[in-house]
Design a protein around this motif. Structure first.
Motif, PDB file in Angstrom:
ATOM      1  N   HIS A   8     -20.851 -52.307 -15.735  1.00  0.00           N
ATOM      2  CA  HIS A   8     -20.422 -54.009 -15.497  1.00  0.00           C
ATOM      3  C   HIS A   8     -19.517 -54.294 -14.080  1.00  0.00           C
ATOM      4  CE1 HIS A   8     -24.131 -53.814 -18.064  1.00  0.00           C
ATOM      5  NE2 HIS A   8     -22.808 -53.800 -18.857  1.00  0.00           N
ATOM      6  N   LEU A   9     -19.381 -54.155 -13.215  1.00  0.00           N
ATOM      7  CA  LEU A   9     -18.453 -55.037 -12.396  1.00  0.00           C
ATOM      8  C   LEU A   9     -19.399 -54.675 -11.023  1.00  0.00           C
ATOM      9  CD1 LEU A   9     -15.015 -52.839 -12.312  1.00  0.00           C
ATOM     10  CD2 LEU A   9     -15.980 -55.279 -12.919  1.00  0.00           C
ATOM     11  N   GLN A  10     -19.140 -55.756 -10.035  1.00  0.00           N
ATOM     12  CA  GLN A  10     -20.287 -56.047  -9.056  1.00  0.00           C
ATOM     13  C   GLN A  10     -19.774 -54.987  -8.473  1.00  0.00           C
ATOM     14  OE1 GLN A  10     -20.817 -59.957  -8.422  1.00  0.00           O
ATOM     15  NE2 GLN A  10     -22.006 -59.700  -6.592  1.00  0.00           N
ATOM     16  N   ARG A  11     -21.168 -54.230  -7.533  1.00  0.00           N
ATOM     17  CA  ARG A  11     -20.752 -53.397  -6.619  1.00  0.00           C
ATOM     18  C   ARG A  11     -20.742 -53.838  -5.302  1.00  0.00           C
ATOM     19  NH1 ARG A  11     -24.146 -49.571  -6.950  1.00  0.00           N
ATOM     20  NH2 ARG A  11     -22.964 -48.849  -5.054  1.00  0.00           N
ATOM     21  N   THR A  12     -22.240 -55.264  -4.990  1.00  0.00           N
ATOM     22  CA  THR A  12     -22.059 -55.375  -3.964  1.00  0.00           C
ATOM     23  C   THR A  12     -21.899 -56.874  -3.495  1.00  0.00           C
ATOM     24  OG1 THR A  12     -24.318 -54.244  -3.618  1.00  0.00           O
ATOM     25  CG2 THR A  12     -23.900 -55.995  -1.900  1.00  0.00           C
ATOM     26  N   LEU A  13     -20.726 -57.563  -2.681  1.00  0.00           N
ATOM     27  CA  LEU A  13     -19.933 -58.373  -2.517  1.00  0.00           C
ATOM     28  C   LEU A  13     -20.993 -58.993  -1.505  1.00  0.00           C
ATOM     29  CD1 LEU A  13     -16.438 -57.852  -3.118  1.00  0.00           C
ATOM     30  CD2 LEU A  13     -18.070 -58.350  -4.885  1.00  0.00           C
ATOM     31  N   GLU A  14     -21.007 -60.501  -1.036  1.00  0.00           N
ATOM     32  CA  GLU A  14     -21.314 -60.986   0.241  1.00  0.00           C
ATOM     33  C   GLU A  14     -20.162 -61.903   0.845  1.00  0.00           C
ATOM     34  OE1 GLU A  14     -24.186 -63.285  -1.785  1.00  0.00           O
ATOM     35  OE2 GLU A  14     -25.763 -61.164  -1.264  1.00  0.00           O
ATOM     36  N   GLY A  15     -20.469 -62.115   1.741  1.00  0.00           N
ATOM     37  CA  GLY A  15     -19.591 -62.486   2.968  1.00  0.00           C
ATOM     38  C   GLY A  15     -19.963 -63.197   3.939  1.00  0.00           C
ATOM     39  N   SER A  16     -19.707 -64.870   4.291  1.00  0.00           N
ATOM     40  CA  SER A  16     -20.785 -65.398   5.257  1.00  0.00           C
ATOM     41  C   SER A  16     -20.600 -65.555   6.638  1.00  0.00           C
ATOM     42  CB  SER A  16     -20.062 -67.203   4.419  1.00  0.00           C
ATOM     43  OG  SER A  16     -18.007 -66.931   5.277  1.00  0.00           O
ATOM     44  N   SER A  17     -19.620 -64.479   6.615  1.00  0.00           N
ATOM     45  CA  SER A  17     -19.463 -64.302   7.918  1.00  0.00           C
ATOM     46  C   SER A  17     -19.397 -62.484   8.695  1.00  0.00           C
ATOM     47  CB  SER A  17     -19.026 -64.817   8.924  1.00  0.00           C
ATOM     48  OG  SER A  17     -17.669 -64.827   8.854  1.00  0.00           O
ATOM     49  N   LEU A  18     -19.089 -62.549   9.163  1.00  0.00           N
ATOM     50  CA  LEU A  18     -18.750 -60.904   9.899  1.00  0.00           C
ATOM     51  C   LEU A  18     -17.116 -60.640   9.568  1.00  0.00           C
ATOM     52  CD1 LEU A  18     -20.570 -59.004  12.303  1.00  0.00           C
ATOM     53  CD2 LEU A  18     -21.398 -58.173  10.558  1.00  0.00           C
ATOM     54  N   GLU A  19     -16.881 -61.692  10.763  1.00  0.00           N
ATOM     55  CA  GLU A  19     -15.188 -62.118  10.563  1.00  0.00           C
ATOM     56  C   GLU A  19     -14.887 -62.334   9.235  1.00  0.00           C
ATOM     57  OE1 GLU A  19     -12.948 -62.438  13.102  1.00  0.00           O
ATOM     58  OE2 GLU A  19     -15.219 -61.487  13.387  1.00  0.00           O
ATOM     59  N   THR A  20     -15.331 -63.013   8.088  1.00  0.00           N
ATOM     60  CA  THR A  20     -14.528 -63.062   6.719  1.00  0.00           C
ATOM     61  C   THR A  20     -14.763 -61.328   6.156  1.00  0.00           C
ATOM     62  OG1 THR A  20     -15.403 -65.459   6.318  1.00  0.00           O
ATOM     63  CG2 THR A  20     -15.202 -63.637   5.094  1.00  0.00           C
ATOM     64  N   ILE A  21     -15.761 -61.046   6.365  1.00  0.00           N
ATOM     65  CA  ILE A  21     -15.677 -59.597   5.959  1.00  0.00           C
ATOM     66  C   ILE A  21     -14.722 -58.341   6.716  1.00  0.00           C
ATOM     67  CG2 ILE A  21     -17.414 -57.645   4.939  1.00  0.00           C
ATOM     68  CD1 ILE A  21     -19.905 -59.058   5.221  1.00  0.00           C
ATOM     69  N   ARG A  22     -14.442 -58.496   7.560  1.00  0.00           N
ATOM     70  CA  ARG A  22     -13.704 -57.933   8.076  1.00  0.00           C
ATOM     71  C   ARG A  22     -12.297 -57.872   7.695  1.00  0.00           C
ATOM     72  NH1 ARG A  22     -13.929 -57.345  14.042  1.00  0.00           N
ATOM     73  NH2 ARG A  22     -15.196 -58.037  13.725  1.00  0.00           N
ATOM     74  N   TYR A  23     -11.725 -59.228   7.661  1.00  0.00           N
ATOM     75  CA  TYR A  23     -10.627 -58.364   6.537  1.00  0.00           C
ATOM     76  C   TYR A  23     -10.339 -58.661   5.075  1.00  0.00           C
ATOM     77  CZ  TYR A  23      -9.183 -60.612  11.322  1.00  0.00           C
ATOM     78  OH  TYR A  23      -9.117 -61.100  12.595  1.00  0.00           O
ATOM     79  N   MET A  24     -11.991 -58.623   4.644  1.00  0.00           N
ATOM     80  CA  MET A  24     -11.574 -58.642   3.322  1.00  0.00           C
ATOM     81  C   MET A  24     -11.879 -56.688   3.278  1.00  0.00           C
ATOM     82  SD  MET A  24     -14.528 -60.590   1.859  1.00  0.00           S
ATOM     83  CE  MET A  24     -14.986 -60.274   0.530  1.00  0.00           C
ATOM     84  N   VAL A  25     -12.977 -55.891   4.467  1.00  0.00           N
ATOM     85  CA  VAL A  25     -12.048 -54.648   4.617  1.00  0.00           C
ATOM     86  C   VAL A  25     -10.652 -54.201   4.469  1.00  0.00           C
ATOM     87  CG1 VAL A  25     -13.154 -52.590   5.602  1.00  0.00           C
ATOM     88  CG2 VAL A  25     -14.450 -54.322   4.495  1.00  0.00           C
ATOM     89  N   ALA A  26     -10.149 -55.103   5.582  1.00  0.00           N
ATOM     90  CA  ALA A  26      -8.772 -54.642   5.778  1.00  0.00           C
ATOM     91  C   ALA A  26      -8.088 -54.762   4.331  1.00  0.00           C
ATOM     92  CB  ALA A  26      -8.245 -55.735   7.227  1.00  0.00           C
ATOM     93  N   SER A  27      -8.954 -55.485   4.006  1.00  0.00           N
ATOM     94  CA  SER A  27      -7.703 -55.784   2.419  1.00  0.00           C
ATOM     95  C   SER A  27      -7.556 -55.174   1.339  1.00  0.00           C
ATOM     96  CB  SER A  27      -7.398 -57.621   2.315  1.00  0.00           C
ATOM     97  OG  SER A  27      -8.987 -57.237   1.586  1.00  0.00           O
ATOM     98  N   GLY A  28      -8.817 -54.959   1.755  1.00  0.00           N
ATOM     99  CA  GLY A  28      -9.088 -53.834   0.933  1.00  0.00           C
ATOM    100  C   GLY A  28      -9.853 -53.647  -0.204  1.00  0.00           C
ATOM    101  N   ALA A  29     -10.775 -54.439  -0.187  1.00  0.00           N
ATOM    102  CA  ALA A  29     -11.377 -55.350  -0.597  1.00  0.00           C
ATOM    103  C   ALA A  29     -13.358 -54.343  -1.634  1.00  0.00           C
ATOM    104  CB  ALA A  29     -11.979 -56.948  -0.649  1.00  0.00           C
ATOM    105  N   GLY A  30     -13.044 -53.712  -0.117  1.00  0.00           N
ATOM    106  CA  GLY A  30     -14.537 -52.819   0.347  1.00  0.00           C
ATOM    107  C   GLY A  30     -14.718 -52.296   1.194  1.00  0.00           C
ATOM    108  N   ILE A  31     -16.372 -51.714   1.780  1.00  0.00           N
ATOM    109  CA  ILE A  31     -16.215 -50.841   2.855  1.00  0.00           C
ATOM    110  C   ILE A  31     -17.299 -52.258   3.182  1.00  0.00           C
ATOM    111  CG2 ILE A  31     -15.563 -48.811   2.113  1.00  0.00           C
ATOM    112  CD1 ILE A  31     -18.670 -47.774   2.107  1.00  0.00           C
TER     113      ILE A  31
END
Length: 306
Positions: free
Chosen positions: A220-243
């Motif tokens: 029951h852990l969420q597998r799909t996370l949403e970001g407000s922009s590509l820039e936000t997602i870029r650094y979330m990936v860099a931090s290891g939060a997901g692909i």
């Protein structure tokens, strides 16, 4: 009363001959004669006295022809003003672009466009596709850059280029060690970072691989996370939060070291970026210049569409 009828009487007055006047107007003599007769009947006056060798202009005809010449001159001025409007290279151009295109295309496009049309100010807006569509229809925007499909009434579109999608993966993730292309199937059990609802890029990614929207693991852990922009997602990936999956133009040398960038295997992992404008938009010359500027830009990862 029509402009053609006025043109015919002015031609006859100049040539003093019906046949010669018909030749200068590129119509048959009967067509010209019938039109002038119709005008005379409508006005209830005789403009020309017909004779075998030539014609005479009646006194009332002289007055009518003088006014007809003025009207024709004014009508030509209207055409010239309209032509100037179509070819106006000084009036502002209001352009819009979707969020996932604007930051990566416009910084290259604007200087290139100003080389071609240095006196045309640009008014720029980033927004969602549906907002840009409404503003294009209402005239608040002149031209928009977005991705296909885009099916709107009274809107013309021209494809610009194909843009492949890329997978971006944290450097310490096991998938980063995979050689070659990444299968979308391999992402099925991963935490995937996507743009929020309303972004057409998100919808395109989900259409290619709808399983990315499966929300929960067995734990029951969420597998799909949403970001407000590509820039936000870029650094979330860099931090290891997901692909995530990105359009290739949004990736650059600055991303080297932040995460691993992988090609995607399979069909359909791309989008077509297009230009759209109202079919009634009169400034066709400036539209042509705008497209020329886009064509001159070097977007190395894209494939031009002829």
């Amino acid at each position: 009363m029509t402009l053609n009828e006025l043109k015919y009487i002015v031609a006859v007055a100049k040539e003093k001959h019906f046949r010669k006047a018909s030749e200068t107007c590129f119509v048959s003599q009967p067509t010209l004669s019938v039109a002038i007769k119709k005008l005379e009947e409508e006005l209830g006056v005789i403009i020309f006295e017909r004779r075998k060798q030539d014609v005479l202009i009646t006194p009332i005809g002289e007055k009518i022809i003088k006014i007809a010449e003025e009207i024709l001159e004014r009508s030509q001025m209207i055409k010239e003003i309209a032509q100037e409007s179509q070819e106006d290279m000084t009036a502002e151009l209001k352009i819009g672009a979707i969020y996932t295109v604007a930051p990566y295309l416009l910084p290259k496009l604007i200087p290139e466009f100003h080389k071609i049309a240095p006196n045309v100010p640009l008014i720029i807006e980033e927004n969602y596709t549906h907002v840009l569509a409404n503003k294009l229809q209402s005239g608040e925007l002149d031209v928009v850059i977005l991705s296909l499909p885009f099916d709107e009434p009274n809107i013309e579109t021209v494809p610009l280029y194909r843009e492949p999608f890329k997978a971006i993966i944290p450097n310490n993730h096991p998938m980063a060690k995979i050689e070659g292309k990444i299968s979308l199937k391999k992402m099925e059990k991963e935490t995937v970072l996507l743009l929020g609802a309303g972004h057409c890029f998100r919808e395109q990614v989900v259409e290619i691989y709808p399983n990315l929207l499966m929300n929960y693991h067995h734990d029951h852990l969420q597998r799909t996370l949403e970001g407000s922009s590509l820039e936000t997602i870029r650094y979330m990936v860099a931090s290891g939060a997901g692909i995530s999956i990105f359009p290739c133009t949004s990736l650059s040398e600055r991303d080297q070291g932040l995460f691993s960038i992988k090609d995607l295997s399979g069909q359909g992992a791309e989008r077509i970026v297009a230009l759209a404008w109202r079919k009634s938009f009169p400034r066709t010359k400036i539209l042509q210049r705008f497209k020329e500027a886009i064509d001159k830009i070097n977007l190395s990862c894209t494939k031009p569409i002829d």
